[in-house]
Design a protein around this motif. Structure first.
Motif, PDB file in Angstrom:
ATOM      1  N   GLU A  43       5.340  13.019   4.815  1.00 26.40           N
ATOM      2  CA  GLU A  43       5.631  11.563   5.513  1.00 26.40           C
ATOM      3  C   GLU A  43       4.734  10.292   5.286  1.00 26.40           C
ATOM      4  N   ILE A  44       3.385  10.375   5.357  1.00 24.33           N
ATOM      5  CA  ILE A  44       2.879   9.271   4.789  1.00 24.33           C
ATOM      6  C   ILE A  44       2.510   9.519   3.226  1.00 24.33           C
ATOM      7  N   GLY A  45       2.738  10.093   2.170  1.00 27.74           N
ATOM      8  CA  GLY A  45       3.132   9.832   1.045  1.00 27.74           C
ATOM      9  C   GLY A  45       4.284   9.348   0.714  1.00 27.74           C
ATOM     10  N   MET A  46       5.298   9.408   1.100  1.00 28.36           N
ATOM     11  CA  MET A  46       6.206   8.722   1.098  1.00 28.36           C
ATOM     12  C   MET A  46       7.171   7.222   1.522  1.00 28.36           C
ATOM     13  N   ARG A  47       5.773   7.313   2.942  1.00 28.83           N
ATOM     14  CA  ARG A  47       6.022   6.395   3.100  1.00 28.83           C
ATOM     15  C   ARG A  47       5.851   4.926   2.055  1.00 28.83           C
ATOM     16  N   ARG A  48       3.896   5.486   1.237  1.00 30.31           N
ATOM     17  CA  ARG A  48       3.248   4.870   0.365  1.00 30.31           C
ATOM     18  C   ARG A  48       4.060   4.565  -0.737  1.00 30.31           C
ATOM     19  N   GLU A  49       4.867   5.417  -0.985  1.00 28.62           N
ATOM     20  CA  GLU A  49       5.670   4.967  -3.211  1.00 28.62           C
ATOM     21  C   GLU A  49       6.746   4.059  -2.499  1.00 28.62           C
ATOM     22  N   SER A  50       7.331   3.924  -0.956  1.00 28.72           N
ATOM     23  CA  SER A  50       8.166   3.064   0.013  1.00 28.72           C
ATOM     24  C   SER A  50       7.785   2.196  -0.251  1.00 28.72           C
ATOM     25  N   LEU A  51       6.002   1.710   0.116  1.00 29.98           N
ATOM     26  CA  LEU A  51       5.441   0.666   0.169  1.00 29.98           C
ATOM     27  C   LEU A  51       5.219  -0.205  -1.463  1.00 29.98           C
ATOM     28  N   LYS A  52       4.979   1.158  -2.212  1.00 33.51           N
ATOM     29  CA  LYS A  52       4.617   0.989  -3.771  1.00 33.51           C
ATOM     30  C   LYS A  52       5.905  -0.232  -4.439  1.00 33.51           C
ATOM     31  N   ARG A  53       7.298   0.314  -3.974  1.00 28.69           N
ATOM     32  CA  ARG A  53       8.447   0.175  -4.230  1.00 28.69           C
ATOM     33  C   ARG A  53       8.763  -1.245  -3.768  1.00 28.69           C
ATOM     34  N   GLN A  54       8.435  -1.730  -2.797  1.00 27.30           N
ATOM     35  CA  GLN A  54       9.179  -3.187  -1.782  1.00 27.30           C
ATOM     36  C   GLN A  54       7.766  -4.125  -2.361  1.00 27.30           C
ATOM     37  N   GLY A  55       6.454  -3.637  -2.836  1.00 27.86           N
ATOM     38  CA  GLY A  55       5.367  -4.394  -3.121  1.00 27.86           C
ATOM     39  C   GLY A  55       5.149  -4.878  -4.333  1.00 27.86           C
ATOM     40  N   GLY A  56       6.716  -4.033  -5.396  1.00 26.90           N
ATOM     41  CA  GLY A  56       5.941  -4.284  -6.735  1.00 26.90           C
ATOM     42  C   GLY A  56       4.624  -3.892  -7.095  1.00 26.90           C
ATOM     43  N   HIS A  57       3.765  -3.032  -6.795  1.00 29.50           N
ATOM     44  CA  HIS A  57       2.956  -2.504  -7.721  1.00 29.50           C
ATOM     45  C   HIS A  57       3.296  -1.622  -8.623  1.00 29.50           C
ATOM     46  N   ASP A  58       2.211  -1.356  -9.638  1.00 29.83           N
ATOM     47  CA  ASP A  58       1.768  -0.331 -10.449  1.00 29.83           C
ATOM     48  C   ASP A  58       0.969   0.589 -10.338  1.00 29.83           C
ATOM     49  N   ASP A  59       0.949   1.436 -10.708  1.00 32.38           N
ATOM     50  CA  ASP A  59       0.674   2.706 -10.485  1.00 32.38           C
ATOM     51  C   ASP A  59      -1.437   2.358 -10.143  1.00 32.38           C
ATOM     52  N   ASN A  60      -1.403   1.620 -11.492  1.00 31.29           N
ATOM     53  CA  ASN A  60      -2.551   1.381 -11.068  1.00 31.29           C
ATOM     54  C   ASN A  60      -3.256   0.507 -10.265  1.00 31.29           C
ATOM     55  N   VAL A  61      -2.387  -0.135  -9.938  1.00 30.82           N
ATOM     56  CA  VAL A  61      -3.379  -1.352  -8.646  1.00 30.82           C
ATOM     57  C   VAL A  61      -3.194  -0.384  -7.542  1.00 30.82           C
ATOM     58  N   VAL A  62      -2.271   0.526  -7.458  1.00 30.99           N
ATOM     59  CA  VAL A  62      -2.675   1.475  -6.869  1.00 30.99           C
ATOM     60  C   VAL A  62      -3.793   2.276  -6.681  1.00 30.99           C
TER      61      VAL A  62
END
Length: 466
Positions: free
Chosen positions: A439-458
């Protein structure tokens, strides 16, 4: 992982959880209580098993050897703290004492083997031997009983009752004219005087073996006038004819060392004095009495030497008086006397340890033991973290929940190792952990999409968080 979990410095030792220390103290306490209560139970059982048992002892006249031996035995039993006690029943003579024994009015008695043996009498110990000695003047020898009957005979003995025994040996019937030839010598008579002034052709001396050894009058008489002690060649035939008579041996130099009398070992006959008990006496009681007598026989000897060489009862099946069953068991198997003596207490100790230990184990496991936390109970904390995932609006908040989840996991691993957490419900814990982690993993992916972060930023953010 977004945050580094702190680890204890090397070399530091994690203190034992308080509840484990409490359980350990309880185990030690219950173990000590088990031993103490088992010991108290065995001690109480020993007191109960050693509860005094009183045996009645029928004796003859107060100054007789039987009465004096009974008094010594009673005193010795008290001195050795034996559970057995004696109640002495006096009688006018030993014949009445045996009658009392025969009527089951007494447990113990002393009898001589030429007496009428009560059918329920069982031998406990051989107290004394009476020995017959056939003495002739000078170097004259008496070759047979037939030759002896033709002579005038003096009977030298400390008891007039021995007259009947000698008549039996010589086969002299009551009222016979031969009785005039067999006369009871005055007490304390000297052998040489009987031959010189009494006109006797032979002297028969009959007394306790212990008294004969102590008597110096034989040596004194031999120095004044030599005499001969004769072998009784008919000894074997006499013992077969009269079962109460026993074969005896007169040792070289028994009566006198200078001159040496007799000059060789001689065969003769005699009698046994037996301590007998009722056949109905319990085997363990008879065995304990026999053991106590055998182990303390030196203290039971009378001043005149009677019972100075106590011997075990004859356990042979052909014995004239059968040994008591308990006495025979003790004599035939002395190597097990310790186990026989304490077997009841050993069984009691084992039983007490088992019962008391089981009670304390049940009390500890069901009542007093502080149980470790079940792994399934940690699932509640994991699910609480899962409920807060939806409220995490930033990556920092989500990483905080990740840290909490990893902290719960690390605590569970350490608890399983230390014993503060049991493995009960471990599958439930594992399932909850994996569910919340996903659930935390899926929530992290969701926040990435909402914030426009790419993988490098993460990746950078994660590094900064670390």
């Amino acid at each position: 992982m977004s945050a580094e979990v702190p680890t204890p410095p090397p070399g530091t030792r994690r203190s034992r959880p308080s509840f484990l220390n409490s359980n350990r103290r309880q185990v030690i306490l219950f173990a000590v209580l088990t031993l103490l209560l088992s010991g108290a139970t065995v001690w109480g059982g020993r007191v109960w098993l050693r509860d005094s048992e009183t045996l009645t002892f029928a004796v003859g006249e107060a100054n007789g050897p039987e009465a004096r031996f009974a008094a010594k035995l009673a005193a010795m039993l008290r001195a050795t703290s034996s559970r057995l006690r004696l109640r002495i029943i006096p009688n006018a003579d030993n014949t009445r004492a045996l009658t009392q024994f025969d009527r089951k009015l007494a447990d113990l008695a002393v009898l001589r083997t030429d007496a009428k043996i009560p059918p329920r009498a069982r031998s406990i110990a051989i107290l004394e031997h009476d020995v017959l000695m056939l003495i002739s003047p000078g170097d004259k020898k008496i070759k047979s009983l037939a030759e002896l009957k033709k002579k005038k005979i003096a009977l030298l003995t400390s008891s007039s009752t021995n007259l009947a025994f000698v008549r039996k040996v010589l086969e002299i019937p009551e009222g016979s004219d031969t009785n005039a030839r067999l006369q009871l010598a005055p007490a304390n008579s000297m052998i040489d005087k009987l031959f010189t002034s009494g006109g006797y052709g032979a002297v028969i001396a009959l007394d306790h073996a212990s008294a004969i050894v102590r008597d110096k009058s034989f040596e004194q008489s031999a120095r004044r006038a030599p005499f001969t002690v004769n072998a009784l060649d008919e000894s074997t035939a006499l013992t077969r004819r009269y079962p109460g008579i026993s074969e005896e041996t007169l040792a070289t130099g028994l009566l006198s060392s200078t001159p040496q009398i007799p000059d060789d070992d001689l065969d003769t006959v005699g009698l046994h004095w037996l301590l007998v008990g009722q056949a109905a006496i319990p085997a363990n009681t008879a065995g304990e009495l026999a053991r106590t007598i055998y182990e303390n026989k030196a203290e039971l000897a009378l001043d005149d030497g009677f019972a100075s060489k106590i011997e075990p009862a004859d356990v042979d099946k052909s014995a004239f008086v059968a040994a008591h069953q308990g006495v025979a068991e003790y004599i035939n198997d002395t190597s097990k006397s310790f186990l026989e003596r304490y077997s009841d207490l050993l069984y009691l100790a084992v039983a007490a340890l088992g019962v008391i230990g089981s009670i304390f184990v049940g009390l500890y496991t069901k009542v007093t033991r502080v149980a470790p936390e079940k792994a399934s109970e940690l699932a509640t904390a994991i699910l609480d973290i899962g409920e807060r995932i939806a409220e995490a609006k930033t990556m920092e908040a989500l990483e905080g929940l990740q840290d909490e989840l990893e902290g719960v996991l690390r605590g569970a691993v350490i608890g399983l190792r230390d014993g503060t957490i049991s493995s009960d419900g471990l599958d439930t814990f594992k399932l909850g952990y994996e569910f919340v982690r996903d659930e935390i993993g899926m929530r992290r992916e969701s926040l990435k999409r909402q914030g426009g972060h790419d993988d490098n930023v993460v990746v950078v953010k994660t590094a900064q968080s670390a």
